[in-house]
Design a protein around this motif. Sequence first.
Motif, PDB file in Angstrom:
ATOM      1  N   ALA A  16      18.188 -21.563  26.858  1.00  0.00           N
ATOM      2  CA  ALA A  16      16.797 -21.474  27.318  1.00  0.00           C
ATOM      3  C   ALA A  16      16.509 -22.476  28.430  1.00  0.00           C
ATOM      4  CB  ALA A  16      15.856 -21.711  26.134  1.00  0.00           C
ATOM      5  N   SER A  17      17.446 -22.569  29.387  1.00  0.00           N
ATOM      6  CA  SER A  17      17.239 -23.546  30.462  1.00  0.00           C
ATOM      7  C   SER A  17      17.375 -22.919  31.847  1.00  0.00           C
ATOM      8  CB  SER A  17      18.213 -24.721  30.312  1.00  0.00           C
ATOM      9  OG  SER A  17      19.552 -24.274  30.304  1.00  0.00           O
ATOM     10  N   GLY A  18      17.071 -21.622  31.925  1.00  0.00           N
ATOM     11  CA  GLY A  18      17.135 -20.941  33.227  1.00  0.00           C
ATOM     12  C   GLY A  18      15.908 -21.236  34.079  1.00  0.00           C
ATOM     13  N   PHE A  19      15.888 -20.647  35.270  1.00  0.00           N
ATOM     14  CA  PHE A  19      14.819 -20.930  36.236  1.00  0.00           C
ATOM     15  C   PHE A  19      13.770 -19.821  36.362  1.00  0.00           C
ATOM     16  CE2 PHE A  19      18.269 -23.690  37.653  1.00  0.00           C
ATOM     17  CZ  PHE A  19      17.590 -24.879  37.871  1.00  0.00           C
ATOM     18  N   SER A  20      14.005 -18.646  35.747  1.00  0.00           N
ATOM     19  CA  SER A  20      13.070 -17.511  35.849  1.00  0.00           C
ATOM     20  C   SER A  20      12.746 -17.177  37.305  1.00  0.00           C
ATOM     21  CB  SER A  20      11.768 -17.808  35.090  1.00  0.00           C
ATOM     22  OG  SER A  20      11.998 -18.130  33.756  1.00  0.00           O
TER      23      SER A  20
ATOM     24  N   GLY B  38      11.864 -26.670  13.830  1.00  0.00           N
ATOM     25  CA  GLY B  38      12.864 -27.472  13.130  1.00  0.00           C
ATOM     26  C   GLY B  38      14.300 -27.227  13.543  1.00  0.00           C
ATOM     27  N   ILE B  39      14.514 -26.850  14.798  1.00  0.00           N
ATOM     28  CA  ILE B  39      15.897 -26.637  15.226  1.00  0.00           C
ATOM     29  C   ILE B  39      16.321 -27.725  16.213  1.00  0.00           C
ATOM     30  CG2 ILE B  39      15.832 -24.145  14.811  1.00  0.00           C
ATOM     31  CD1 ILE B  39      15.601 -23.736  17.819  1.00  0.00           C
ATOM     32  N   LYS B  40      17.611 -27.920  16.277  1.00  0.00           N
ATOM     33  CA  LYS B  40      18.186 -28.963  17.128  1.00  0.00           C
ATOM     34  C   LYS B  40      18.026 -28.589  18.603  1.00  0.00           C
ATOM     35  CE  LYS B  40      22.601 -31.449  17.557  1.00  0.00           C
ATOM     36  NZ  LYS B  40      23.965 -31.538  17.004  1.00  0.00           N
ATOM     37  N   THR B  41      17.766 -29.574  19.449  1.00  0.00           N
ATOM     38  CA  THR B  41      17.610 -29.328  20.877  1.00  0.00           C
ATOM     39  C   THR B  41      18.556 -30.207  21.689  1.00  0.00           C
ATOM     40  OG1 THR B  41      15.844 -30.985  21.089  1.00  0.00           O
ATOM     41  CG2 THR B  41      15.161 -28.720  20.626  1.00  0.00           C
ATOM     42  N   VAL B  42      18.982 -29.667  22.833  1.00  0.00           N
ATOM     43  CA  VAL B  42      19.856 -30.402  23.741  1.00  0.00           C
ATOM     44  C   VAL B  42      19.327 -30.216  25.161  1.00  0.00           C
ATOM     45  CG1 VAL B  42      22.201 -30.655  24.642  1.00  0.00           C
ATOM     46  CG2 VAL B  42      21.862 -30.019  22.263  1.00  0.00           C
ATOM     47  N   PHE B  43      19.154 -31.317  25.872  1.00  0.00           N
ATOM     48  CA  PHE B  43      18.642 -31.261  27.236  1.00  0.00           C
ATOM     49  C   PHE B  43      19.745 -30.902  28.224  1.00  0.00           C
ATOM     50  CE2 PHE B  43      17.675 -33.695  31.236  1.00  0.00           C
ATOM     51  CZ  PHE B  43      16.674 -32.829  31.689  1.00  0.00           C
ATOM     52  N   ASN B  44      19.435 -29.959  29.109  1.00  0.00           N
ATOM     53  CA  ASN B  44      20.366 -29.552  30.156  1.00  0.00           C
ATOM     54  C   ASN B  44      19.926 -30.205  31.467  1.00  0.00           C
ATOM     55  OD1 ASN B  44      22.012 -28.306  32.011  1.00  0.00           O
ATOM     56  ND2 ASN B  44      21.567 -26.213  31.353  1.00  0.00           N
ATOM     57  N   SER B  45      20.651 -31.222  31.886  1.00  0.00           N
ATOM     58  CA  SER B  45      20.288 -31.941  33.111  1.00  0.00           C
ATOM     59  C   SER B  45      20.829 -31.267  34.370  1.00  0.00           C
ATOM     60  CB  SER B  45      20.800 -33.383  33.046  1.00  0.00           C
ATOM     61  OG  SER B  45      22.208 -33.397  32.949  1.00  0.00           O
ATOM     62  N   CYS B  46      21.696 -30.264  34.198  1.00  0.00           N
ATOM     63  CA  CYS B  46      22.285 -29.566  35.352  1.00  0.00           C
ATOM     64  C   CYS B  46      22.148 -28.048  35.210  1.00  0.00           C
ATOM     65  CB  CYS B  46      23.758 -29.929  35.498  1.00  0.00           C
ATOM     66  SG  CYS B  46      24.071 -31.691  35.731  1.00  0.00           S
ATOM     67  N   PRO B  47      20.926 -27.531  35.042  1.00  0.00           N
ATOM     68  CA  PRO B  47      20.764 -26.093  34.845  1.00  0.00           C
ATOM     69  C   PRO B  47      21.210 -25.262  36.044  1.00  0.00           C
ATOM     70  CG  PRO B  47      18.631 -27.136  35.225  1.00  0.00           C
ATOM     71  CD  PRO B  47      19.632 -28.228  35.029  1.00  0.00           C
TER      72      PRO B  47
ATOM     73  N   GLY C 144      24.334 -22.992  36.063  1.00  0.00           N
ATOM     74  CA  GLY C 144      24.371 -21.658  35.471  1.00  0.00           C
ATOM     75  C   GLY C 144      24.500 -21.648  33.960  1.00  0.00           C
ATOM     76  N   GLN C 145      24.622 -20.436  33.439  1.00  0.00           N
ATOM     77  CA  GLN C 145      24.655 -20.224  31.995  1.00  0.00           C
ATOM     78  C   GLN C 145      25.789 -20.982  31.305  1.00  0.00           C
ATOM     79  OE1 GLN C 145      25.518 -16.232  30.080  1.00  0.00           O
ATOM     80  NE2 GLN C 145      23.292 -16.126  30.200  1.00  0.00           N
ATOM     81  N   SER C 146      26.885 -21.150  32.019  1.00  0.00           N
ATOM     82  CA  SER C 146      28.040 -21.837  31.420  1.00  0.00           C
ATOM     83  C   SER C 146      27.701 -23.254  30.988  1.00  0.00           C
ATOM     84  CB  SER C 146      29.214 -21.852  32.406  1.00  0.00           C
ATOM     85  OG  SER C 146      28.869 -22.579  33.567  1.00  0.00           O
ATOM     86  N   GLU C 147      26.795 -23.900  31.719  1.00  0.00           N
ATOM     87  CA  GLU C 147      26.430 -25.277  31.369  1.00  0.00           C
ATOM     88  C   GLU C 147      25.721 -25.320  30.013  1.00  0.00           C
ATOM     89  OE1 GLU C 147      26.341 -29.475  32.130  1.00  0.00           O
ATOM     90  OE2 GLU C 147      27.531 -27.809  32.890  1.00  0.00           O
ATOM     91  N   SER C 148      24.827 -24.354  29.781  1.00  0.00           N
ATOM     92  CA  SER C 148      24.135 -24.271  28.487  1.00  0.00           C
ATOM     93  C   SER C 148      25.124 -24.018  27.361  1.00  0.00           C
ATOM     94  CB  SER C 148      23.086 -23.149  28.516  1.00  0.00           C
ATOM     95  OG  SER C 148      22.014 -23.491  29.352  1.00  0.00           O
TER      96      SER C 148
END
Length: 197
Positions: free
Chosen positions: A8-12, A62-71, A74-78
């Motif tokens: 869930a870290s795309g740019f839309s 209540g789910i775990k989250t991870v920040f994507n600093s290099c979105p 692309g999708q591979s980074e997520s």
Amino acid sequence: MITGIIMASGFSKRMNKDKLTLNLGGELVIEKVIKAAKESKLDEIILVYQKEHIKDIAIKYGIKTVFNSCPEKGQSESMKLGIKSSNLNTEAFMFIVGDQPLLNSRTIDMMIDAFNNDNSEILVPMYNNEKGSPTIFSSKLKDKLLEVEGDKGGRKIIEKAPHMVKYISIEDYRVGLDMDTWDEYQQLIEMEMEIEK
């Protein structure tokens, strides 16, 4: 143990607005995806985000989250961030896109059951004979997944190793639809109203 990774870290870019927070049937698009994952047999759920308000929604559930600093990678980074943050005992990763709001727990569970009952390393759902999401990759492929670059996700692995792939036919094609444009969003609104009738 199976880990669900919600990307869930795309740019839309094509939507020109944050599609994950659009309203669909009284809920935000990303909320619908999170709820489908929460109601399923997934043992662990990780959401990869770039915007704080998406993180806040995930925390609410209540789910775990991870920040994507290099979105921009692309999708591979997520995928990689989700894999690296997952439980070391996980047997497989299910990659879920954040803009597939008609996805339901039944479909997720069907994929999980197929993985548990089969020796295939990769499972891909088919909607109207079209490949879709969510896909499952065995943790045996972890190293290969961590080598993937760009916006194609695990597709390169699927293309190179067709013998590892099992395709699962999903009866209701609407479940597999994602949304990149405003017109697609409007179509999904109409489809959800049909489903609820």
